[in-house]
Scaffold this motif. Structure first.
Motif, PDB file in Angstrom:
ATOM      1  N   UNK A 119       1.159  10.102   5.037  1.00 25.90           N
ATOM      2  CA  UNK A 119      -0.171  10.657   4.816  1.00 25.90           C
ATOM      3  C   UNK A 119      -1.200   9.595   5.188  1.00 25.90           C
ATOM      4  N   UNK A 120      -2.205   9.971   5.972  1.00 24.76           N
ATOM      5  CA  UNK A 120      -3.297   9.056   6.290  1.00 24.76           C
ATOM      6  C   UNK A 120      -4.401   9.300   5.271  1.00 24.76           C
ATOM      7  N   UNK A 121      -4.682   8.286   4.446  1.00 26.54           N
ATOM      8  CA  UNK A 121      -5.686   8.427   3.393  1.00 26.54           C
ATOM      9  C   UNK A 121      -7.081   8.047   3.878  1.00 26.54           C
ATOM     10  N   UNK A 122      -7.172   6.949   4.640  1.00 33.17           N
ATOM     11  CA  UNK A 122      -8.453   6.483   5.178  1.00 33.17           C
ATOM     12  C   UNK A 122      -8.237   5.946   6.573  1.00 33.17           C
ATOM     13  N   UNK A 123      -9.218   6.152   7.444  1.00 33.37           N
ATOM     14  CA  UNK A 123      -9.168   5.559   8.779  1.00 33.37           C
ATOM     15  C   UNK A 123     -10.059   4.322   8.769  1.00 33.37           C
ATOM     16  N   UNK A 124      -9.487   3.203   9.146  1.00 31.97           N
ATOM     17  CA  UNK A 124     -10.224   1.950   9.137  1.00 31.97           C
ATOM     18  C   UNK A 124     -10.889   1.669  10.467  1.00 31.97           C
ATOM     19  N   UNK A 125     -12.032   0.977  10.397  1.00 32.21           N
ATOM     20  CA  UNK A 125     -12.743   0.596  11.616  1.00 32.21           C
ATOM     21  C   UNK A 125     -12.433  -0.863  11.908  1.00 32.21           C
ATOM     22  N   UNK A 126     -11.521  -1.100  12.830  1.00 29.53           N
ATOM     23  CA  UNK A 126     -11.133  -2.459  13.189  1.00 29.53           C
ATOM     24  C   UNK A 126     -11.231  -2.625  14.695  1.00 29.53           C
ATOM     25  N   UNK A 127     -11.256  -3.877  15.128  1.00 30.39           N
ATOM     26  CA  UNK A 127     -11.391  -4.159  16.558  1.00 30.39           C
ATOM     27  C   UNK A 127     -10.148  -4.822  17.133  1.00 30.39           C
ATOM     28  N   UNK A 128      -9.080  -4.854  16.362  1.00 27.68           N
ATOM     29  CA  UNK A 128      -7.849  -5.493  16.804  1.00 27.68           C
ATOM     30  C   UNK A 128      -6.682  -4.547  16.618  1.00 27.68           C
ATOM     31  N   UNK A 129      -5.602  -4.810  17.332  1.00 31.50           N
ATOM     32  CA  UNK A 129      -4.391  -4.010  17.199  1.00 31.50           C
ATOM     33  C   UNK A 129      -3.438  -4.621  16.173  1.00 31.50           C
ATOM     34  N   UNK A 130      -3.574  -5.925  15.911  1.00 31.49           N
ATOM     35  CA  UNK A 130      -2.724  -6.624  14.945  1.00 31.49           C
ATOM     36  C   UNK A 130      -3.634  -7.302  13.923  1.00 31.49           C
ATOM     37  N   UNK A 131      -3.441  -6.981  12.658  1.00 30.22           N
ATOM     38  CA  UNK A 131      -4.340  -7.475  11.621  1.00 30.22           C
ATOM     39  C   UNK A 131      -3.670  -8.539  10.756  1.00 30.22           C
ATOM     40  N   UNK A 132      -3.075  -9.536  11.395  1.00 27.25           N
ATOM     41  CA  UNK A 132      -2.379 -10.575  10.648  1.00 27.25           C
ATOM     42  C   UNK A 132      -3.333 -11.467   9.865  1.00 27.25           C
ATOM     43  N   UNK A 133      -4.615 -11.449  10.214  1.00 27.90           N
ATOM     44  CA  UNK A 133      -5.574 -12.278   9.494  1.00 27.90           C
ATOM     45  C   UNK A 133      -5.742 -11.812   8.047  1.00 27.90           C
ATOM     46  N   UNK A 134      -5.317 -10.587   7.721  1.00 26.41           N
ATOM     47  CA  UNK A 134      -5.423 -10.091   6.341  1.00 26.41           C
ATOM     48  C   UNK A 134      -4.488 -10.839   5.397  1.00 26.41           C
ATOM     49  N   UNK A 135      -3.466 -11.481   5.936  1.00 28.10           N
ATOM     50  CA  UNK A 135      -2.500 -12.182   5.087  1.00 28.10           C
ATOM     51  C   UNK A 135      -3.143 -13.325   4.333  1.00 28.10           C
ATOM     52  N   UNK A 136      -4.124 -13.970   4.913  1.00 27.17           N
ATOM     53  CA  UNK A 136      -4.762 -15.106   4.260  1.00 27.17           C
ATOM     54  C   UNK A 136      -5.987 -14.735   3.448  1.00 27.17           C
ATOM     55  N   UNK A 137      -6.273 -13.459   3.310  1.00 25.59           N
ATOM     56  CA  UNK A 137      -7.485 -13.036   2.628  1.00 25.59           C
ATOM     57  C   UNK A 137      -7.176 -12.221   1.391  1.00 25.59           C
ATOM     58  N   UNK A 138      -8.095 -12.227   0.471  1.00 25.89           N
ATOM     59  CA  UNK A 138      -7.971 -11.398  -0.720  1.00 25.89           C
ATOM     60  C   UNK A 138      -9.378 -11.030  -1.189  1.00 25.89           C
ATOM     61  N   UNK A 139      -9.488 -10.042  -2.030  1.00 24.94           N
ATOM     62  CA  UNK A 139     -10.781  -9.616  -2.549  1.00 24.94           C
ATOM     63  C   UNK A 139     -11.605  -8.890  -1.498  1.00 24.94           C
ATOM     64  N   UNK A 140     -12.921  -9.152  -1.519  1.00 30.61           N
ATOM     65  CA  UNK A 140     -13.830  -8.431  -0.629  1.00 30.61           C
ATOM     66  C   UNK A 140     -13.587  -8.758   0.843  1.00 30.61           C
ATOM     67  N   UNK A 141     -13.167  -9.975   1.138  1.00 30.22           N
ATOM     68  CA  UNK A 141     -12.978 -10.352   2.540  1.00 30.22           C
ATOM     69  C   UNK A 141     -11.762  -9.659   3.154  1.00 30.22           C
ATOM     70  N   UNK A 142     -10.908  -9.081   2.314  1.00 32.26           N
ATOM     71  CA  UNK A 142      -9.735  -8.368   2.824  1.00 32.26           C
ATOM     72  C   UNK A 142     -10.014  -6.880   3.010  1.00 32.26           C
ATOM     73  N   UNK A 143     -11.235  -6.454   2.704  1.00 35.88           N
ATOM     74  CA  UNK A 143     -11.582  -5.037   2.839  1.00 35.88           C
ATOM     75  C   UNK A 143     -11.762  -4.673   4.300  1.00 35.88           C
ATOM     76  N   UNK A 144     -11.470  -3.425   4.604  1.00 34.36           N
ATOM     77  CA  UNK A 144     -11.658  -2.890   5.952  1.00 34.36           C
ATOM     78  C   UNK A 144     -12.635  -1.740   5.845  1.00 34.36           C
ATOM     79  N   UNK A 145     -13.648  -1.749   6.704  1.00 34.84           N
ATOM     80  CA  UNK A 145     -14.634  -0.668   6.670  1.00 34.84           C
ATOM     81  C   UNK A 145     -13.991   0.640   7.101  1.00 34.84           C
ATOM     82  N   UNK A 146     -14.514   1.729   6.553  1.00 34.16           N
ATOM     83  CA  UNK A 146     -13.980   3.045   6.878  1.00 34.16           C
ATOM     84  C   UNK A 146     -14.671   3.586   8.119  1.00 34.16           C
ATOM     85  N   UNK A 147     -13.890   4.241   8.969  1.00 34.29           N
ATOM     86  CA  UNK A 147     -14.419   4.830  10.187  1.00 34.29           C
ATOM     87  C   UNK A 147     -15.232   6.061   9.822  1.00 34.29           C
ATOM     88  N   UNK A 148     -16.396   6.182  10.400  1.00 34.20           N
ATOM     89  CA  UNK A 148     -17.254   7.332  10.137  1.00 34.20           C
ATOM     90  C   UNK A 148     -17.040   8.388  11.198  1.00 34.20           C
TER      91      UNK A 148
END
Length: 124
Positions: free
Chosen positions: A89-118
């Motif tokens: 099930x797709x719950x939310x579509x994220x607005x990202x500019x990359x195909x691989x989001x490995x940078x999320x591994x080092x982040x937590x809290x607000x900086x790990x959030x992904x904006x929702x696609x409108x």
């Protein structure tokens, strides 16, 4: 030789491929996975953000889902053709500019959030 492999993959993938919704890196998905414990079987949900999709449009296609559980990051790699996947099930579509989001591994809290696609609707 590679023609034979492609021919076999097409035969195998034609009936095995399920109708999953379209999703990309950055989307929040809920994967329903069949779990076997002894002779019992149950369905467990794994909800998280898709970090990557590898080998698109092939039988070896996989996708990685990451979630944070009790402050610890957990990642699972799912093969698309796995018989243990019940549904996605797709719950939310994220607005990202990359195909691989490995940078999320080092982040937590607000900086790990992904904006929702409108999605904008056209007015009549």
């Amino acid at each position: 030789m590679s023609d034979i492999i492609k021919f076999i993959e097409q035969d195998f993938g034609a009936d095995a491929r399920k109708n999953f919704p379209s999703f990309h890196a950055g989307d929040t998905v809920n994967v329903h996975v069949r779990i076997r414990e002894g002779n019992k079987e149950r369905i467990q949900q794994f909800q998280g953000t898709v970090i990557q999709r590898r080998n698109p449009n092939s039988n070896g296609e996989t996708f990685t889902v990451r979630k944070v559980s009790n402050g610890i990051g957990v990642e699972r790699i799912f093969p698309i053709l796995s018989p243990s996947i019940e549904k996605i099930e797709v719950l939310r579509e994220g607005r990202v500019r990359r195909a691989r989001l490995f940078y999320l591994r080092g982040r937590y809290g607000k900086s790990a959030k992904i904006k929702e696609k409108r999605h904008f609707r056209e007015s009549k």
